[in-house]
Design a protein around this motif. Structure first.
Motif, short mmCIF file in Angstrom:
data_model
loop_
_atom_site.label_atom_id
_atom_site.label_comp_id
_atom_site.label_asym_id
_atom_site.label_seq_id
_atom_site.Cartn_x
_atom_site.Cartn_y
_atom_site.Cartn_z
N CYS A 98 -39.72 -25.07 -24.08
CA CYS A 98 -38.82 -25.41 -22.99
C CYS A 98 -38.72 -24.31 -21.93
O CYS A 98 -38.67 -24.59 -20.73
CB CYS A 98 -37.43 -25.76 -23.52
SG CYS A 98 -36.59 -24.42 -24.41
N GLU A 99 -38.74 -23.07 -22.37
CA GLU A 99 -38.66 -21.94 -21.42
C GLU A 99 -39.95 -21.79 -20.63
O GLU A 99 -39.92 -21.60 -19.40
CB GLU A 99 -38.34 -20.65 -22.17
CG GLU A 99 -38.11 -19.46 -21.25
CD GLU A 99 -37.76 -18.20 -22.02
OE1 GLU A 99 -37.10 -17.33 -21.42
OE2 GLU A 99 -38.13 -18.07 -23.21
N SER A 100 -41.09 -21.89 -21.30
CA SER A 100 -42.36 -21.77 -20.58
C SER A 100 -42.56 -22.95 -19.63
O SER A 100 -43.15 -22.79 -18.56
CB SER A 100 -43.53 -21.59 -21.54
OG SER A 100 -43.58 -22.61 -22.50
N PHE A 101 -42.07 -24.13 -20.00
CA PHE A 101 -42.12 -25.29 -19.10
C PHE A 101 -41.36 -24.98 -17.80
O PHE A 101 -41.89 -25.17 -16.70
CB PHE A 101 -41.54 -26.53 -19.79
CG PHE A 101 -41.11 -27.60 -18.83
CD1 PHE A 101 -42.04 -28.36 -18.13
CD2 PHE A 101 -39.76 -27.86 -18.62
CE1 PHE A 101 -41.64 -29.34 -17.24
CE2 PHE A 101 -39.35 -28.84 -17.73
CZ PHE A 101 -40.29 -29.58 -17.03
N CYS A 102 -40.13 -24.48 -17.92
CA CYS A 102 -39.34 -24.17 -16.72
C CYS A 102 -40.00 -23.07 -15.89
O CYS A 102 -40.02 -23.14 -14.65
CB CYS A 102 -37.92 -23.78 -17.11
SG CYS A 102 -36.93 -25.17 -17.71
N ASN A 103 -40.54 -22.05 -16.56
CA ASN A 103 -41.23 -20.98 -15.82
C ASN A 103 -42.48 -21.51 -15.11
O ASN A 103 -42.79 -21.08 -14.00
CB ASN A 103 -41.59 -19.83 -16.76
CG ASN A 103 -40.40 -18.99 -17.10
OD1 ASN A 103 -39.47 -18.86 -16.32
ND2 ASN A 103 -40.40 -18.42 -18.29
N ASP A 104 -43.17 -22.44 -15.75
CA ASP A 104 -44.34 -23.07 -15.13
C ASP A 104 -43.93 -23.80 -13.86
O ASP A 104 -44.53 -23.61 -12.80
CB ASP A 104 -44.98 -24.03 -16.14
CG ASP A 104 -46.18 -24.78 -15.60
OD1 ASP A 104 -46.79 -24.32 -14.60
OD2 ASP A 104 -46.53 -25.82 -16.18
N ILE A 105 -42.90 -24.59 -13.95
CA ILE A 105 -42.47 -25.39 -12.80
C ILE A 105 -41.90 -24.51 -11.69
O ILE A 105 -42.26 -24.67 -10.52
CB ILE A 105 -41.42 -26.45 -13.23
CG1 ILE A 105 -41.97 -27.38 -14.31
CG2 ILE A 105 -40.92 -27.24 -12.03
CD1 ILE A 105 -43.25 -28.10 -13.95
N GLN A 106 -41.05 -23.58 -12.02
CA GLN A 106 -40.37 -22.78 -11.00
C GLN A 106 -41.20 -21.62 -10.46
O GLN A 106 -41.06 -21.27 -9.29
CB GLN A 106 -39.06 -22.23 -11.55
CG GLN A 106 -37.99 -23.27 -11.76
CD GLN A 106 -36.70 -22.65 -12.24
OE1 GLN A 106 -36.69 -21.79 -13.13
NE2 GLN A 106 -35.59 -23.08 -11.67
N HIS A 107 -42.03 -21.02 -11.32
CA HIS A 107 -42.70 -19.77 -10.92
C HIS A 107 -44.22 -19.79 -11.08
O HIS A 107 -44.87 -18.76 -10.90
CB HIS A 107 -42.12 -18.59 -11.72
CG HIS A 107 -40.63 -18.51 -11.67
ND1 HIS A 107 -39.93 -18.23 -10.52
CD2 HIS A 107 -39.69 -18.70 -12.63
CE1 HIS A 107 -38.64 -18.23 -10.76
NE2 HIS A 107 -38.47 -18.52 -12.05
N ASN A 108 -44.77 -20.92 -11.52
CA ASN A 108 -46.23 -21.05 -11.74
C ASN A 108 -46.75 -20.05 -12.78
O ASN A 108 -47.89 -19.60 -12.69
CB ASN A 108 -47.01 -20.91 -10.43
CG ASN A 108 -46.71 -22.05 -9.48
OD1 ASN A 108 -46.70 -23.21 -9.87
ND2 ASN A 108 -46.44 -21.71 -8.23
N VAL A 109 -45.90 -19.70 -13.74
CA VAL A 109 -46.28 -18.78 -14.81
C VAL A 109 -45.85 -19.42 -16.13
O VAL A 109 -44.68 -19.73 -16.31
CB VAL A 109 -45.58 -17.42 -14.65
CG1 VAL A 109 -45.91 -16.50 -15.81
CG2 VAL A 109 -45.95 -16.77 -13.33
#
Length: 140
Positions: free
Chosen positions: A101-112
């Motif tokens: 869930c955390e990496s999903f949000c980082n992917d969407i918000q920060h492309n990481v």
């Protein structure tokens, strides 16, 4: 709707809630806004399910407290882009190590694609293993 107003949620904002009893593990999700039916939606990555849409009232049904809301710092155009990007991830499988869930949000918000929670957990596990092995009679 009261929750949306209470936290002043806007599309792209990250919601972080405790997932474990002591709050050591946190669940991350993104508020997307409302659809054409007036339903306020959250996009989250859930163990055993993957990336999915959840109605705000369902997401907050059993939530006792919110750790924090991280306001997205973009403009309205960037917020729309965040929503579209999140929607392209629907159905993507959950992975504790590679796409939680955390990496999903980082992917969407920060492309990481990264999860500091997982990194910290792996480090603690490694240190614990080294400590256990160094204090055992293994190999003596």
């Amino acid at each position: 709707m009261n929750i949306v107003k209470h936290f002043n949620l806007e599309p792209g904002d990250r919601i972080i809630i405790p997932k474990s009893l002591l709050g050591l593990v946190q669940h991350h999700a993104l508020y997307l806004g409302y659809n054409n039916l007036g339903q306020h939606l959250i996009c989250e990555n859930v163990f055993g399910v993957g990336v999915k849409l959840t109605r705000v009232e369902d997401f907050f049904y059993d939530v006792k407290n919110v750790t924090r809301i991280e306001k997205f710092q973009g403009n309205n155009f960037e917020r729309k882009q965040i929503v579209q990007k999140a929607l392209t991830k629907l159905g993507k499988p959950y992975s504790l190590i590679n796409y939680n869930c955390e990496s999903f949000c980082n992917d969407i918000q920060h492309n990481v694609i990264k999860s500091p929670q997982v990194s910290a957990g792996l480090l603690i596990g490694f240190v614990g293993l080294v400590f256990a092995l160094s204090n055992s009679s293994y190999g003596k």
